[in-house]
Design a protein around this motif. Structure first.
Motif, short mmCIF file in Angstrom:
data_model
loop_
_atom_site.label_atom_id
_atom_site.label_comp_id
_atom_site.label_asym_id
_atom_site.label_seq_id
_atom_site.Cartn_x
_atom_site.Cartn_y
_atom_site.Cartn_z
N VAL A 184 0.86 -1.20 0.00
CA VAL A 184 0.00 0.00 0.00
C VAL A 184 0.89 1.24 0.00
O VAL A 184 1.77 1.38 0.85
N GLY A 185 0.66 2.12 -0.95
CA GLY A 185 1.36 3.40 -1.00
C GLY A 185 0.60 4.45 -0.22
O GLY A 185 -0.46 4.91 -0.65
N ALA A 186 1.14 4.82 0.95
CA ALA A 186 0.59 5.90 1.77
C ALA A 186 1.64 6.98 1.88
O ALA A 186 1.83 7.58 2.94
N ASP A 187 2.34 7.23 0.76
CA ASP A 187 3.55 8.06 0.77
C ASP A 187 3.38 9.40 0.06
O ASP A 187 4.32 9.93 -0.53
N GLY A 188 2.16 9.95 0.12
CA GLY A 188 1.95 11.34 -0.25
C GLY A 188 1.87 11.62 -1.74
O GLY A 188 1.87 10.72 -2.58
N ARG A 189 1.80 12.92 -2.04
CA ARG A 189 1.61 13.35 -3.44
C ARG A 189 2.74 12.88 -4.34
O ARG A 189 2.55 12.66 -5.53
N HIS A 190 3.96 12.76 -3.79
CA HIS A 190 5.10 12.34 -4.60
C HIS A 190 5.38 10.85 -4.38
O HIS A 190 6.53 10.43 -4.23
N SER A 191 4.34 10.05 -4.39
CA SER A 191 4.39 8.64 -4.00
C SER A 191 5.35 7.80 -4.86
O SER A 191 5.28 7.79 -6.09
N THR A 192 6.22 7.07 -4.15
CA THR A 192 7.10 6.11 -4.82
C THR A 192 6.31 4.91 -5.32
O THR A 192 6.54 4.42 -6.43
#
Length: 387
Positions: free
Chosen positions: A155-163
């Motif tokens: 799950v990507g919970a890494d913001g607007r600049h998501s990896t």
């Protein structure tokens, strides 16, 4: 691969909240975060509407209120510091009756969520995902530093600049569009002169404010500008140059605040951007929070992140072995909350950063009328909590 092993990228708001709820449902979450610890940067955010119910179910409401800013009002002032308008923050659309909403520093909220989830999840700070390779049975992940591992879900919970979004869905340029604003914050290290009031000054297309925090204060900037070519959200020196150029010659407390900008090592600066995607999942990977959908200028991103984390965990728990169905139902439910916030960015920008002097005057007048109407008991409707 066992679907109960879940890798979450990002230890801001959405990531720790999801880790907590997944662990409660019997999953084994791992959270990876590029920063070496819980970040303290960013502007104050709101825990309101559905997030209030999520916080209560987590048992953290009292801790959030203790760490909250206790801000009650927003005051607009001219270059000489004289009041030209303002409103009670309890009258802002979406505010809960009775002052139940909690405004809190983003770092303070992240710290409480981390403290609540850290005994139930594995946290890998100072690292990030390098590659994602999924098949029908699981996801192989390599990291910048840690050894490779295999997970059931990512799950990507890494913001607007998501990896995670970049690796699993495509380049940022496909999904992120500039919303016409840049924002910046920095801690001032001194108490605010008005401990319960945000004081803001506008010129056309520019806004600067001093925002109280408990025992401290925060400078906040928002200004209208076209996209900066090759903008790098990690280049602090470039951020300082952009900000000081945008506010050069300003009145009120602008010269003092710009001196702080030049001297600080704690400047947060980024574009306000919309993230819009047709789907929030791809195979065994899914997106949460700003990685999937943003934008909000009133701190609602954290509310949406907490509500989305609760919903995603609940759907995964309700459908063992059917992650595709769980991802689909999570998205269907959560888009009902996200949609109105994304559509409201222009209205929020018009209030915070009017583009003309006439717009500033109209906003100040409208704020006085709104405050008068609120005092007569006209309240906005409450948002619906997650089921």
């Amino acid at each position: 691969m066992d679907d109960t092993t879940v890798l979450i990228s990002g230890a801001g708001i959405a990531g720790p909240a999801l880790a907590y709820w997944l662990a409660r449902h019997g999953f084994r979450p791992t959270v990876v975060e590029l920063a070496t610890g819980v970040r303290s940067s960013g502007s104050p955010v709101d825990v309101r509407g559905p997030a209030l119910d999520v916080a209560a179910r987590m048992g953290i409401t009292a801790r959030l209120r203790e760490a909250g800013t206790d801000v009650a009002d927003l005051r607009f002032v001219n270059a000489e510091g004289r009041r030209t308008g303002g409103l009670s923050l309890g009258s802002v659309p979406g505010a809960a009756p009775g002052g139940r909403d909690i405004e809190i520093g983003r770092g303070d909220l992240a710290a409480v969520l981390h403290e609540t989830s850290r005994d139930h999840a594995e946290f890998l700070f100072g690292d990030s995902i390098a590659t994602i390779d999924q098949d029908e049975h699981g996801v192989d992940v390599t990291f910048r530093h840690a050894p490779p591992r295999r997970f059931g879900l990512v799950v990507g919970a890494d913001g607007r600049h998501s990896t995670v979004r970049r690796l699993s869905f495509g380049p940022e340029s496909r999904f992120v569009t500039h919303a016409g604003l840049y924002v910046a914050t920095l801690p001032l290290g001194t108490p605010a002169p008005h401990p319960r009031t945000v004081v803001a000054h506008n010129t056309p297309g520019r806004m600067a404010a001093v925002h109280p925090r408990r025992g401290d204060s925060l400078a906040f900037f928002a200004y209208r500008a076209a996209p900066v070519p090759d903008f790098d959200h990690r280049d602090a020196d470039a951020h300082k140059r952009l900000l000081t150029a945008a506010y050069a010659g300003g009145g009120w407390r602008i010269p003092e605040l710009l001196d702080r900008v030049r001297a600080t090592d704690e400047l947060y600066f980024d574009a306000v951007s919309r993230v819009r995607m047709d789907r929030w999942s791809h195979g065994r990977t899914a997106l949460l929070g700003d990685a999937a959908s943003s934008v909000s200028l009133f701190g609602d991103g954290s509310t949406l992140a907490m509500a989305g984390a609760y919903t995603l965990a609940a759907e995964l728990a309700a459908s063992p072995g059917d992650h595709a169905g769980a991802f689909r139902r999570y998205e269907e439910r959560h888009r009902l909350l996200v949609g109105p916030k994304q559509r409201g960015v222009e209205r929020a920008a018009a209030m915070l950063v009017p583009a003309t002097r006439a717009g500033i005057a109209a906003r100040d007048l409208a704020s006085r009328v709104w405050s008068a109407g609120s005092a007569l008991g006209k309240r906005p409707e409450k948002e619906v909590a997650p089921a």
